[in-house]
Write a protein that holds these residues in place. Structure first.
Motif, short mmCIF file in Angstrom:
data_model
loop_
_atom_site.label_atom_id
_atom_site.label_comp_id
_atom_site.label_asym_id
_atom_site.label_seq_id
_atom_site.Cartn_x
_atom_site.Cartn_y
_atom_site.Cartn_z
N ALA A 123 2.05 6.71 -6.79
CA ALA A 123 0.99 7.65 -7.18
C ALA A 123 1.46 9.09 -6.96
CB ALA A 123 -0.29 7.38 -6.38
N LEU A 124 2.15 9.35 -5.86
CA LEU A 124 2.68 10.68 -5.59
C LEU A 124 3.73 11.07 -6.63
CD1 LEU A 124 2.80 13.17 -3.78
CD2 LEU A 124 4.44 11.96 -2.34
N LYS A 125 4.60 10.15 -6.96
CA LYS A 125 5.63 10.39 -7.96
C LYS A 125 4.99 10.71 -9.32
CE LYS A 125 9.71 7.96 -9.74
NZ LYS A 125 10.45 6.70 -9.62
N GLY A 135 0.82 -1.20 0.00
CA GLY A 135 0.00 0.00 0.00
C GLY A 135 0.86 1.25 0.00
N ARG A 136 1.90 1.23 0.79
CA ARG A 136 2.81 2.38 0.86
C ARG A 136 3.52 2.58 -0.48
NH1 ARG A 136 7.96 3.20 4.91
NH2 ARG A 136 8.76 5.02 3.86
N LYS A 137 3.95 1.49 -1.08
CA LYS A 137 4.63 1.58 -2.38
C LYS A 137 3.70 2.14 -3.44
CE LYS A 137 8.78 0.07 -1.69
NZ LYS A 137 9.92 0.95 -1.91
#
Length: 111
Positions: A23-25, A16-18
């Motif tokens: 998504a942020l990148k 989930g963190r990855k």
């Protein structure tokens, strides 16, 4: 006497963190492309006054490439316009300073 040797481990699911990091990148990349291809001359600074965006249109206007401006502080972005390091209107975003306001005929801040 037999010794029992074991391995202990703990696993944490970081998928989930990855996904969030990716998504942020991706979001940052898209925003950068939007700014870069905007028809208006656009630049942005961070809260420390360092240039974080300098688009193609402002490159054409000033003759200064983004690669030579990104990451620069100390009012570097004012040099192409005034030939000296000085605060610009963009600096009023973070501070209200009489010296800056005095350099412009009309300056009004609305919240």
């Amino acid at each position: 006497m037999n010794k029992v040797v074991g391995v202990r481990g703990a696993f944490i699911d970081i998928s989930g963190r990855k996904r969030a990091e990716e998504a942020l990148k991706d979001s940052r990349r898209r925003l950068s492309e939007i700014i870069d291809f905007a028809p208006d001359a656009t630049f942005a600074i961070d809260k420390d006054g360092k240039v974080i965006a300098w688009n193609r249109t402002i490159e054409e206007m000033t003759g200064v490439k983004a690669s030579n401006m990104l990451g620069k502080g100390n009012y570097e972005y004012s040099l192409p316009f005034y030939g000296v390091r000085r605060p610009l209107l963009i600096d009023l975003v973070f501070i209200s300073h009489k010296e800056i306001e005095d350099k412009y005929h009309f300056c009004q801040k609305r919240w």
